[in-house]
Design a protein around this motif. Structure first.
Motif, PDB file in Angstrom:
ATOM      1  N   ASP A   1       0.834  -1.211   0.000  1.00 30.42           N
ATOM      2  CA  ASP A   1       0.000   0.000   0.000  1.00 30.42           C
ATOM      3  C   ASP A   1       0.866   1.258   0.000  1.00 30.42           C
ATOM      4  O   ASP A   1       1.826   1.373   0.779  1.00 30.42           O
ATOM      5  CB  ASP A   1      -0.909   0.028   1.229  1.00 30.42           C
ATOM      6  CG  ASP A   1      -2.228  -0.678   1.003  1.00 30.42           C
ATOM      7  OD1 ASP A   1      -2.412  -1.248  -0.093  1.00 30.42           O
ATOM      8  OD2 ASP A   1      -3.070  -0.664   1.910  1.00 30.42           O
ATOM      9  N   THR A   2       0.524   2.206  -0.856  1.00 36.54           N
ATOM     10  CA  THR A   2       1.184   3.500  -0.861  1.00 36.54           C
ATOM     11  C   THR A   2       0.523   4.413   0.168  1.00 36.54           C
ATOM     12  O   THR A   2      -0.522   4.077   0.736  1.00 36.54           O
ATOM     13  CB  THR A   2       1.084   4.152  -2.241  1.00 36.54           C
ATOM     14  OG1 THR A   2      -0.313   4.391  -2.530  1.00 36.54           O
ATOM     15  CG2 THR A   2       1.669   3.257  -3.329  1.00 36.54           C
ATOM     16  N   GLY A   3       1.127   5.589   0.379  1.00 35.81           N
ATOM     17  CA  GLY A   3       0.525   6.540   1.305  1.00 35.81           C
ATOM     18  C   GLY A   3      -0.875   6.938   0.877  1.00 35.81           C
ATOM     19  O   GLY A   3      -1.781   7.076   1.711  1.00 35.81           O
ATOM     20  N   ALA A   4      -1.075   7.129  -0.433  1.00 34.41           N
ATOM     21  CA  ALA A   4      -2.390   7.512  -0.937  1.00 34.41           C
ATOM     22  C   ALA A   4      -3.417   6.407  -0.704  1.00 34.41           C
ATOM     23  O   ALA A   4      -4.581   6.675  -0.392  1.00 34.41           O
ATOM     24  CB  ALA A   4      -2.303   7.849  -2.425  1.00 34.41           C
ATOM     25  N   MET A   5      -2.975   5.145  -0.844  1.00 32.67           N
ATOM     26  CA  MET A   5      -3.887   4.023  -0.604  1.00 32.67           C
ATOM     27  C   MET A   5      -4.273   3.955   0.866  1.00 32.67           C
ATOM     28  O   MET A   5      -5.436   3.698   1.215  1.00 32.67           O
ATOM     29  CB  MET A   5      -3.230   2.713  -1.041  1.00 32.67           C
ATOM     30  CG  MET A   5      -3.013   2.587  -2.532  1.00 32.67           C
ATOM     31  SD  MET A   5      -2.095   1.068  -2.923  1.00 32.67           S
ATOM     32  CE  MET A   5      -2.008   1.197  -4.716  1.00 32.67           C
ATOM     33  N   ILE A   6      -3.298   4.169   1.736  1.00 34.15           N
ATOM     34  CA  ILE A   6      -3.588   4.171   3.173  1.00 34.15           C
ATOM     35  C   ILE A   6      -4.545   5.315   3.507  1.00 34.15           C
ATOM     36  O   ILE A   6      -5.477   5.160   4.301  1.00 34.15           O
ATOM     37  CB  ILE A   6      -2.282   4.298   3.986  1.00 34.15           C
ATOM     38  CG1 ILE A   6      -1.359   3.107   3.719  1.00 34.15           C
ATOM     39  CG2 ILE A   6      -2.592   4.398   5.476  1.00 34.15           C
ATOM     40  CD1 ILE A   6       0.007   3.229   4.346  1.00 34.15           C
ATOM     41  N   ALA A   7      -4.319   6.478   2.884  1.00 38.67           N
ATOM     42  CA  ALA A   7      -5.184   7.633   3.111  1.00 38.67           C
ATOM     43  C   ALA A   7      -6.627   7.303   2.765  1.00 38.67           C
ATOM     44  O   ALA A   7      -7.560   7.635   3.516  1.00 38.67           O
ATOM     45  CB  ALA A   7      -4.700   8.818   2.276  1.00 38.67           C
ATOM     46  N   HIS A   8      -6.828   6.632   1.643  1.00 37.74           N
ATOM     47  CA  HIS A   8      -8.188   6.277   1.230  1.00 37.74           C
ATOM     48  C   HIS A   8      -8.815   5.310   2.232  1.00 37.74           C
ATOM     49  O   HIS A   8      -9.983   5.461   2.618  1.00 37.74           O
ATOM     50  CB  HIS A   8      -8.158   5.653  -0.158  1.00 37.74           C
ATOM     51  CG  HIS A   8      -9.507   5.258  -0.669  1.00 37.74           C
ATOM     52  ND1 HIS A   8     -10.466   6.179  -1.047  1.00 37.74           N
ATOM     53  CD2 HIS A   8     -10.078   4.040  -0.828  1.00 37.74           C
ATOM     54  CE1 HIS A   8     -11.554   5.551  -1.434  1.00 37.74           C
ATOM     55  NE2 HIS A   8     -11.351   4.247  -1.310  1.00 37.74           N
ATOM     56  N   THR A   9      -8.031   4.307   2.671  1.00 37.41           N
ATOM     57  CA  THR A   9      -8.534   3.335   3.645  1.00 37.41           C
ATOM     58  C   THR A   9      -8.974   4.027   4.931  1.00 37.41           C
ATOM     59  O   THR A   9     -10.049   3.748   5.472  1.00 37.41           O
ATOM     60  CB  THR A   9      -7.448   2.296   3.966  1.00 37.41           C
ATOM     61  OG1 THR A   9      -7.111   1.583   2.763  1.00 37.41           O
ATOM     62  CG2 THR A   9      -7.921   1.307   5.017  1.00 37.41           C
TER      63      THR A   9
END
Length: 383
Positions: free
Chosen positions: A94-102
């Motif tokens: 997971d990238t930072g952006a993916m974590i942000a969405h989660t």
């Protein structure tokens, strides 16, 4: 009398003429009103289109840069500290952006934009590990980053398997820590395909559950936990360049080294003594293998037990290595087998059961002198 038909001014002032001019002005006014209404509608449509385009652009840019609001109040970042509770999963890769969405979807942070900004501002954020985390709802984005970096936030359970554990001990430890039913663990251990046990193991899991610390996610299956261990064993053997057809042999020898040598410095010597005995077609005469076959500890072993040929792990009565490893060896013991210390030793005995001091001999007489030292220690310490 004035000639009304000959005078233009008089003609234009006639009632008919005045009515005609009135109708013309009315038509012109209606046309102007129509044009005015059309202009208003055009303006309204244009404004709607502009507003719509702005919305689309905002949404697109928000999706690209993580700027979605994600909350009804339109708050970009919660003030914190938050309130219980949310459980989120950070997947491997997971990238930072993916974590942000989660986190935004879970209600942990107000917006992806706020988290992305906090993630970029914290140089340690790239160290966030995959796993399941217990977080708060409505956290300040920067606090959410710190929570993900804090090991205490992880719902993932760490299971540590010590070197030298048998399969039975390993399953008991996994059950104790994770509460996965022991019946499920035993069933998984008996299913080579389910746990990824290599064909080289011959269907026997003993020795293949590598000692290390493993992350176990909530709800993990018994097979998935044991699969991590067998995969780690394969990884270690592969990295060390052990040929596949030697995997079982190396683990077998290393398991004896693990159980017999208490000190790391002695392990390459024990490995050499094992090789020397095998080369001379001498029985290994290892107490640890006999005890393993009987399912008892070495302290319970008797001389009579070492003479029982019905025990296939009795290396006093059977030549060669035991049928399987007798424990899961650690990396130090594997290295000792791969790089045994040069020497002509054939015997070893631990003469101090507290410190693990072990003495080696190349002949039986010297070995007997060492055994006497063990007896002296036992007499002094009631062992």
């Amino acid at each position: 009398m004035t000639d009304l038909f000959g005078d233009p001014a008089a003609r234009s002032s006639s009632p008919e003429s005045r009515r005609s001019r009135s109708r013309g002005r009315a038509r012109a006014q209606r046309e102007r009103q129509k044009r005015r209404r059309r202009s208003i509608w055009v303006l309204i449509v244009a404004l709607v289109l502009v507003a719509g385009a702005g919305y689309v652009v905002s949404e697109l840019l928000g999706g690209v840069f993580g700027g979605g609001s994600g909350n009804e109040a339109g708050v970009e970042d919660y003030p914190g500290p938050g309130h219980p509770a949310a459980r989120v999963v950070v997947a491997d890769g997971d990238t930072g952006a993916m974590i942000a969405h989660t986190l935004q979807v879970a209600g942990v942070v107000a917006t992806e934009k706020a988290f992305n900004r906090a993630y970029a501002a914290n140089p340690d954020s790239i160290s966030i590990q995959p796993g399941t985390y217990n977080l708060l709802l409505e956290m300040k984005a920067s606090d959410a980053v710190l929570a993900l970096l804090n090991p205490s936030s992880r719902a993932t359970i760490g299971v540590t398997i010590p070197e030298g554990y048998t399969t039975e001990q390993t399953l008991a430890k996994v059950n104790e820590v994770t509460l996965i039913p022991i019946e499920d663990l035993k069933a998984a251990a008996a299913d080579p395909a389910a746990i990824g046990l290599p064909a080289e193991a011959g269907g026997a899991v003993e020795g293949w559950l590598f000692p290390a610390t493993y992350p176990v996610e909530p709800g993990a299956s018994a097979a998935s936990v044991l699969q991590q261990m067998t995969a780690k064993t394969v990884e270690v053997l592969t990295v060390k360049g052990v040929p596949n057809d030697q995997w079982e042999t190396v683990l077998n020898k290393a398991s004896i080294v693990e159980r017999e040598a208490k000190l790391a410095a002695d392990r390459p010597k024990v490995a050499r003594a094992i090789d020397n005995r095998l080369d001379k077609q001498m029985p290994l005469q290892v107490d640890a293998t006999v005890a393993y076959g009987l399912g008892i500890s070495g302290k319970q072993l008797t001389t009579e037990m070492t003479q029982d040929p019905s025990n296939p792990y009795n290396t006093y009565r059977h030549l060669g290595l035991p049928p399987t490893p007798i424990a899961s060896p650690g990396e130090v013991s594997i290295d000792a087998v791969l790089n045994p210390e040069p020497g002509d030793w054939l015997f070893w005995v631990t003469v101090n059961l507290d410190t693990g001091e072990t003495l080696f001999a190349s002949n039986y007489d010297d070995h007997q002198l060492n055994v006497e030292k063990l007896h002296e220690w036992q007499a002094e310490h009631g062992g």
